[in-house]
Design an enzyme around this catalytic site. Sequence first.
Site, short mmCIF file in Angstrom:
data_model
loop_
_atom_site.label_atom_id
_atom_site.label_comp_id
_atom_site.label_asym_id
_atom_site.label_seq_id
_atom_site.Cartn_x
_atom_site.Cartn_y
_atom_site.Cartn_z
CD GLU A 128 104.11 -29.93 -35.80
OE1 GLU A 128 103.49 -29.37 -36.71
OE2 GLU A 128 105.00 -30.78 -36.01
CG ASN A 129 105.79 -36.13 -36.51
OD1 ASN A 129 105.79 -35.61 -37.62
ND2 ASN A 129 105.95 -37.43 -36.34
NE ARG A 149 105.79 -37.12 -42.52
CZ ARG A 149 104.55 -36.83 -42.80
NH1 ARG A 149 104.02 -35.75 -42.31
NH2 ARG A 149 103.83 -37.64 -43.53
CD GLU A 173 112.36 -31.20 -41.82
OE1 GLU A 173 113.22 -31.66 -42.59
OE2 GLU A 173 112.24 -31.57 -40.64
NE ARG A 174 104.04 -31.92 -46.21
CZ ARG A 174 103.03 -31.16 -46.60
NH1 ARG A 174 102.43 -30.35 -45.73
NH2 ARG A 174 102.57 -31.19 -47.83
#
Length: 300
Positions: free
Chosen positions: A129-130, A56, A96-97
């Site tokens: 996961e993404n 992402r 990451e968010r």
Amino acid sequence: MAKATKKQALGRGLSALLKDPDNDIKSAKDKNADKVVGSIVELDIEAIEVNPFQPRTSFNEDALQELASSIKELGVIQPITVRKIDFNKYQLVSGERRYRASKLVGLKTIPAYIRIANDQESLEMALVENIQRQDLDPIEIALSYQRLLDEIDLTQEQLSDRIGKNRSTIANYLRLLKLDPIIQTGMRDGFLSMGHGRALINLEKLDEQLSIYEKIIANSLSVRETEKLVRENQQKSSGSSKKSTTSKVPKEIKGAVKNFSEYFGAKVDVKVSKKGNGKLIIPFSSEEDFNRLKKLIEGE
């Protein structure tokens, strides 16, 4: 509440263990690795780097600010996942968010699950996961599928097993990558849906794709209206193609085709191009009929 405090204290204790150079954990076989790997540990946020394999690349700033406000109020509810890459150095695998939002509000530590994985495993974990996220656009999903196929060297069947999706679903997403890049960008920006993209992919010529894409944007066309336009375009192209490539069948060939039809007991068709080459088409109605024709051709 006591349970949560104990869990938090345990995380701090493990964090101290990880900062002890005499007990540096480099593999799952090292001393104390079983205490750390898979546990929730409070890690220094500055000891974590972003994942270069993260599929992402864009993050909605408004949504990130909302998450930051929630974290400021309630803390990080769901831990991130990292992999240990060196002494007191970690790399994000997922979350990451949460990591970015935590930095926005100035957190010094963040709860994390620690994994010990190589580069390929890290890439696979990040991609899978993404893919499971709910807010991905179709092109992001397609690119993640393609990376799993190319970089992890999976087959579509293996990918289907890994992510729990039908092979046909995976194939439909991958086909979107054949769209003109302008259209792919339009899908990523939300100007058209996957349904629009699946309709446009039936057009082989990119200029035809773009022509209908512009009409979708200008007239807010639905998927059904887009499918109709694509069909009309295909019929038009097919008609002009036939006119340009086929020629009148010479009389001698017509006579021979009539004899063929009588011999085979089926209406034989012939197509002749302007170059003089062509093909014979002999229809059959069943497997039994096919075998009958086969015997006639073989002279049995």
